[in-house]
Design a protein around this motif. Structure first.
Motif: not given
Length: 166
Positions: A40, A42, A104-105, A140
């Motif tokens: 991850r 973030e 990421t998302e 992002e």
């Protein structure tokens, strides 16, 4: 590439970029864990990490609950190549050098298929990612419409009309 397979990565080597072969997946942190293949991004800074790019022509996501699951191929619109933000570690003991991919998302293109996605860096950010510690670009999701998705295989729980049964 599959977990524990060797694969090429790009990393900084002085003022140049080199291609190196490493094993996919950091070793487990404990005796019961498995390799860390997705990490991850973030809320983290990677300035003092060994950063790399993982070159790829596509990535895959699988949907459904029954085997075989539906297989979806994602490619970058307008380019035969993408680069995934990653981290690498030196060989330790009898273990080879390894790498992991950052996540990421999901972007709008991936969200219907998975709740996470790998970090695909735009080409303009490749040098920054491999550059000095202070040059970390934003990690992002890509803008909507950046990826093309193709279904390569129907899933066992997918009806004849091609829609996934949920």
């Amino acid at each position: 590439i599959r977990i524990n397979d060797p694969a090429p990565i790009m990393r900084a080597a002085g003022d140049a970029i080199e291609l190196a072969s490493m094993t996919f997946g950091f070793p487990p942190a404990g005796p019961k864990g498995g390799p860390v293949f997705n990490f991850r991004s973030e809320g983290r800074q990677f300035g003092n990490s060994n950063r790399c790019l993982v070159p790829a022509s596509a990535f895959f996501e699988f949907t459904g609950t029954k085997y075989p699951k539906a297989k979806h191929r994602f490619t970058l619109n307008g380019s035969p190549l993408m680069a995934i933000a990653g981290l690498w570690r030196e060989a330790a003991g009898n273990k080879p050098s390894t790498f992991t991919m950052l996540t990421t998302e999901p972007c709008a293109d991936v969200a219907p298929y998975h709740n996470r996605q790998i970090v695909i860096l735009p080409k303009a950010q490749w040098a920054d990612w491999l550059g000095p510690p202070e040059a970390q670009p934003a990690l992002e999701p890509l803008p909507a419409g950046s990826l093309k998705v193709e279904q390569l295989r129907k899933g066992a729980d997918q009806p004849a009309n091609g829609r996934l049964a949920l």
